[in-house]
Design a protein around this motif. Structure first.
Motif, PDB file in Angstrom:
ATOM      1  N   ARG A   1      66.214  26.044 110.278  1.00  0.00           N
ATOM      2  CA  ARG A   1      66.954  27.035 111.036  1.00  0.00           C
ATOM      3  C   ARG A   1      66.040  27.778 112.006  1.00  0.00           C
ATOM      4  O   ARG A   1      64.850  27.927 111.755  1.00  0.00           O
ATOM      5  N   TYR A   2      66.662  28.298 113.043  1.00  0.00           N
ATOM      6  CA  TYR A   2      65.910  29.063 114.038  1.00  0.00           C
ATOM      7  C   TYR A   2      65.034  30.126 113.396  1.00  0.00           C
ATOM      8  O   TYR A   2      63.840  30.201 113.654  1.00  0.00           O
ATOM      9  N   GLU A   3      65.619  30.938 112.579  1.00  0.00           N
ATOM     10  CA  GLU A   3      64.858  32.063 112.029  1.00  0.00           C
ATOM     11  C   GLU A   3      63.824  31.630 111.004  1.00  0.00           C
ATOM     12  O   GLU A   3      62.980  32.429 110.622  1.00  0.00           O
TER      13      GLU A   3
ATOM     14  N   SER B   1      77.353  20.832 115.349  1.00  0.00           N
ATOM     15  CA  SER B   1      77.670  21.669 114.185  1.00  0.00           C
ATOM     16  C   SER B   1      76.509  21.745 113.225  1.00  0.00           C
ATOM     17  O   SER B   1      76.554  22.480 112.256  1.00  0.00           O
ATOM     18  N   GLY B   2      75.481  21.034 113.471  1.00  0.00           N
ATOM     19  CA  GLY B   2      74.435  20.857 112.481  1.00  0.00           C
ATOM     20  C   GLY B   2      73.464  22.005 112.351  1.00  0.00           C
ATOM     21  O   GLY B   2      73.858  23.160 112.335  1.00  0.00           O
ATOM     22  N   GLY B   3      72.209  21.677 112.253  1.00  0.00           N
ATOM     23  CA  GLY B   3      71.199  22.650 111.899  1.00  0.00           C
ATOM     24  C   GLY B   3      70.914  23.690 112.963  1.00  0.00           C
ATOM     25  O   GLY B   3      70.234  24.667 112.694  1.00  0.00           O
ATOM     26  N   MET B   4      71.423  23.496 114.152  1.00  0.00           N
ATOM     27  CA  MET B   4      71.079  24.418 115.209  1.00  0.00           C
ATOM     28  C   MET B   4      71.928  25.679 115.149  1.00  0.00           C
ATOM     29  O   MET B   4      73.113  25.629 114.899  1.00  0.00           O
ATOM     30  N   GLY B   5      71.307  26.786 115.435  1.00  0.00           N
ATOM     31  CA  GLY B   5      72.051  28.033 115.489  1.00  0.00           C
ATOM     32  C   GLY B   5      72.865  28.099 116.766  1.00  0.00           C
ATOM     33  O   GLY B   5      72.507  27.494 117.759  1.00  0.00           O
ATOM     34  N   ARG B   6      73.966  28.803 116.730  1.00  0.00           N
ATOM     35  CA  ARG B   6      74.782  28.933 117.930  1.00  0.00           C
ATOM     36  C   ARG B   6      75.036  30.399 118.227  1.00  0.00           C
ATOM     37  O   ARG B   6      75.246  31.194 117.350  1.00  0.00           O
ATOM     38  N   ASP B   7      75.016  30.734 119.469  1.00  0.00           N
ATOM     39  CA  ASP B   7      75.352  32.082 119.891  1.00  0.00           C
ATOM     40  C   ASP B   7      75.830  32.015 121.330  1.00  0.00           C
ATOM     41  O   ASP B   7      76.002  30.936 121.874  1.00  0.00           O
ATOM     42  N   ALA B   8      76.025  33.161 121.946  1.00  0.00           N
ATOM     43  CA  ALA B   8      76.613  33.192 123.278  1.00  0.00           C
ATOM     44  C   ALA B   8      75.814  32.353 124.272  1.00  0.00           C
ATOM     45  O   ALA B   8      76.376  31.542 125.010  1.00  0.00           O
ATOM     46  N   ASP B   9      74.500  32.515 124.281  1.00  0.00           N
ATOM     47  CA  ASP B   9      73.683  31.779 125.240  1.00  0.00           C
ATOM     48  C   ASP B   9      73.759  30.285 124.985  1.00  0.00           C
ATOM     49  O   ASP B   9      73.944  29.488 125.897  1.00  0.00           O
TER      50      ASP B   9
ATOM     51  N   GLU C   1      76.050  28.737 123.497  1.00  0.00           N
ATOM     52  CA  GLU C   1      77.400  28.289 123.814  1.00  0.00           C
ATOM     53  C   GLU C   1      77.547  28.008 125.311  1.00  0.00           C
ATOM     54  O   GLU C   1      78.132  27.005 125.703  1.00  0.00           O
TER      55      GLU C   1
ATOM     56  N   VAL D   1      78.789  24.537 126.728  1.00  0.00           N
ATOM     57  CA  VAL D   1      80.015  24.476 127.522  1.00  0.00           C
ATOM     58  C   VAL D   1      79.732  23.817 128.863  1.00  0.00           C
ATOM     59  O   VAL D   1      80.500  22.979 129.333  1.00  0.00           O
TER      60      VAL D   1
END
Lengths: 228, 228
Positions: free
Chosen positions: A57-59, A138-146, A148, A152
């Motif tokens: 994970r990112y963190e 959908s996997g191990g990567m974190g998702r957030d606004a940026d 996304e 997109v």
DNA sequence: AGAACTATTGACAGCGTGTCAATAGTTCCG
DNA sequence: CGGAACTATTGACACGCTGTCAATAGTTCT
């Protein structure tokens, strides 16, 4: 105390970008710090980061980890990429290159034929790609606004090509609606492919039938809007 | 120095769970520490965390922020939820309650009628819900393996109900394939609804037609496998 | 009222991040 | 060829964030 996450592997000390010819320096002699061209160094750090971010994970990936993997001082990572997040976004951007949803060269023929060709090509591409793109969604990567935003954008590009392949890019009004419908279809395509390649719960034939069938519904619905 | 992220609002000091009747204590008098029942306190902290996590990224919400928002010592957050990640996962779990994809009570009738009823009910539920569920799928929340597990589980529950509604839960073999197909459909439904409610690029009628049409394709494809 | 119980606090240890001046390869020029 | 100019790279610093734990202070029971 900061209890170490059990899932987290011990910090790597070994170098990752070790030059093939140069073995580990004999004990006692400090390995002379090697200076690379900025481009090269940047690429090397980037590669290590990419691997680590795909594993954890990112963190749970520290810049210390990345620096260690590259055999480099931590400060250098910040020097090249500003901050951890910047580096992360760059990795995501690279990995988001979508396998096009449709063939580049549109085959003439009935709608049914063009649809089948599209789906076939999409599935072929994905099979060759081997699931690295699918994992992104959908996997191990974190998702957030940026993140996304990046995803997109990649999807929009892909949809645009599909518009051409389906011959929907020449109509007058209603193009945005057609695009929206295709975006929805793109999600279906992704998730269908996931069931096939990752979860292995569907066969290729089934996925093909499903995608082709849906694409037919989608285009039929889009046509009156576009006015073809 | 840890340069503060410009996007990050200043740390809140004001209390969030302030008891309505109790105004801010007059300057000088230290507000007597108030002791709540564990359940109440837990709920209160949880509520604050939920709000913060929906506003910012996981890594940009500190337990200090959460504690401050709840007007509570930071240690208490750990006391109740173990660690930050545990709290986060609990928030995700709560928010992942999927609006069922299908009506609970299956209306008898033709397949077409049952499909229409399903879709109608799904869209109604979502409209009432107001997009908070939709935001979860791709929005501000971080995603990783654990989060994914939670989301997948919620989706599976929903798919199970859809199996019943479509009358696919009584066949012999091939049920897993039918389930897989419905999972794919679920992604389509989500993304279609997103275009309708969030992006507003499609009208309800269009989304309905798209979902119903696709569901028809899906079920038709599933039926031979199930052997109904 | 005092004792027992426990919700809550505050301080501590340690890691992670971003910055910046100092260091050391590399290249250029007399 | 030797030193100066350039710049890739380092290492240490300041500080925020996390999890732990003994001490503190409301609450309840007798």
């Amino acid at each position: 105390m900061n209890r170490p996450d059990p899932a987290r592997p011990p910090a790597r000390t070994a170098r990752d970008g070790e030059v093939p010819g140069v073995g580990p320096s004999p004990a006692g002699t400090r390995p002379t710090r090697q200076r690379l061209s900025p481009d090269e160094r940047r690429r090397q750090i980037f590669a290590c980061a990419q691997r680590l971010f795909s594993e954890r994970r990112y963190e749970d990936v520290s810049t210390t980890d990345i620096a260690a993997a590259a055999g480099v001082a931590r400060g250098l990572v910040n020097h090249y990429f500003g901050n951890k997040r910047g580096l992360y976004l760059e990795v995501v951007r690279l990995n988001s290159t979508v396998p096009a949803l449709a063939v580049a060269t549109l085959p003439a023929g009935t709608l049914q034929e063009r649809i089948d060709a599209s789906v076939t090509w999409f599935l072929d591409t994905l099979q060759a790609n081997g699931g690295t793109w699918l994992a992104l969604g959908s996997g191990g990567m974190g998702r957030d606004a940026d993140v996304e935003r990046i995803l997109v954008k990649a999807e929009d590009d892909s949809v645009e090509r599909l518009m051409e392949a389906m011959g929907l890019d020449r109509g007058g009004a209603g193009q945005d609606q057609a695009r929206a419908l295709l975006r929805v279809y793109a999600q279906l395509a992704r998730s269908g492919a996931r069931e096939w390649l990752l979860r292995k719960s569907l066969g290729r034939g089934q996925v093909h039938a499903l995608l082709a069938g849906t694409l037919m519904v989608v285009v039929r619905e889009a046509v009156p809007a576009v006015g073809v």
